[in-house]
Design a protein around this motif. Structure first.
Motif, short mmCIF file in Angstrom:
data_model
loop_
_atom_site.label_atom_id
_atom_site.label_comp_id
_atom_site.label_asym_id
_atom_site.label_seq_id
_atom_site.Cartn_x
_atom_site.Cartn_y
_atom_site.Cartn_z
N ALA A 52 6.43 -18.76 23.60
CA ALA A 52 6.33 -18.30 22.21
C ALA A 52 6.86 -16.87 22.07
N GLN A 53 6.63 -16.03 23.06
CA GLN A 53 7.13 -14.66 23.02
C GLN A 53 8.66 -14.63 23.06
N VAL A 54 9.27 -15.49 23.88
CA VAL A 54 10.73 -15.57 23.93
C VAL A 54 11.27 -16.01 22.57
N ALA A 55 10.66 -17.04 21.99
CA ALA A 55 11.12 -17.55 20.69
C ALA A 55 10.99 -16.47 19.62
N ASP A 56 9.90 -15.74 19.63
CA ASP A 56 9.69 -14.66 18.67
C ASP A 56 10.76 -13.56 18.84
N ALA A 57 11.01 -13.17 20.07
CA ALA A 57 12.00 -12.12 20.34
C ALA A 57 13.42 -12.59 19.99
N TRP A 58 13.73 -13.85 20.30
CA TRP A 58 15.04 -14.42 19.96
C TRP A 58 15.24 -14.40 18.45
N ARG A 59 14.23 -14.87 17.72
CA ARG A 59 14.30 -14.87 16.25
C ARG A 59 14.41 -13.45 15.71
N GLY A 60 13.81 -12.50 16.41
CA GLY A 60 13.82 -11.11 15.97
C GLY A 60 15.11 -10.36 16.30
N GLY A 61 16.03 -11.01 17.02
CA GLY A 61 17.33 -10.39 17.29
C GLY A 61 17.46 -9.68 18.63
N ALA A 62 16.48 -9.84 19.52
CA ALA A 62 16.58 -9.18 20.83
C ALA A 62 17.82 -9.67 21.58
N PRO A 63 18.58 -8.75 22.16
CA PRO A 63 19.77 -9.16 22.93
C PRO A 63 19.38 -9.98 24.15
N LEU A 64 20.29 -10.83 24.59
CA LEU A 64 20.02 -11.69 25.74
C LEU A 64 19.63 -10.89 26.98
N GLU A 65 20.30 -9.79 27.22
CA GLU A 65 20.00 -8.98 28.40
C GLU A 65 18.58 -8.43 28.34
N GLU A 66 18.13 -8.06 27.16
CA GLU A 66 16.76 -7.57 26.99
C GLU A 66 15.77 -8.70 27.25
N LEU A 67 16.06 -9.89 26.75
CA LEU A 67 15.18 -11.03 26.99
C LEU A 67 15.06 -11.33 28.49
N ALA A 68 16.20 -11.32 29.18
CA ALA A 68 16.18 -11.58 30.63
C ALA A 68 15.40 -10.50 31.37
N ALA A 69 15.46 -9.27 30.91
CA ALA A 69 14.72 -8.18 31.56
C ALA A 69 13.22 -8.31 31.28
N ARG A 70 12.85 -8.69 30.08
CA ARG A 70 11.43 -8.83 29.71
C ARG A 70 10.78 -10.07 30.30
N PHE A 71 11.54 -11.14 30.43
CA PHE A 71 11.01 -12.42 30.87
C PHE A 71 11.75 -12.85 32.13
#
Length: 123
Positions: A96-115
């Motif tokens: 759910a956190q990934v989906a929320d961040a993706w919808r919020g515009g987080a860059p892919l590199e940021e998502l990979a670093a956070r998760f």
């Protein structure tokens, strides 16, 4: 045994059986944690409607499916008609956190670093 019990397997996903399937459980997890996963949809089909969930936004889609041999959640992020990131998590909250961040515009590199469980395609 109910359709949802048969589709999910009580042994691996008793909590999802209780909540009526993956989409319902994911929506409840997001709501409890004040996350915006958008409108969830489920594919047609006896088993798929309990074991898969999809969320669409301007960037693309988030597809979630259940593991069948062990308890885990497979997530794919799709943009421009192709999978741009994927991973597996053992809990619905990070999904759910990934989906929320993706919808919020987080860059892919940021998502990979956070998760840590998320892999960006091409990386």
């Amino acid at each position: 045994m109910s359709d949802v019990s048969t589709a999910l397997g009580v042994r691996l996903y008793p909590d999802l059986v209780e909540q009526g399937g993956l989409a319902s459980a994911l929506a409840a997890t997001a709501a409890r944690n004040q996350l915006d996963v958008g409108r969830l949809s489920v594919p047609e089909g006896a088993r798929a409607r309990y074991t898969q969930a999809e969320m669409a936004c301007d960037r693309g889609a988030v597809h979630v499916r259940l593991g069948s041999d062990a308890r885990y959640f497979m997530i794919n992020l799709a943009g421009d008609g192709r999978v741009v990131a994927h991973g597996d998590a053992c809990d619905l909250l990070p999904v759910a956190q990934v989906a929320d961040a993706w919808r919020g515009g987080a860059p892919l590199e940021e998502l990979a670093a956070r998760f840590a469980f998320l892999t960006v395609k091409g990386n």
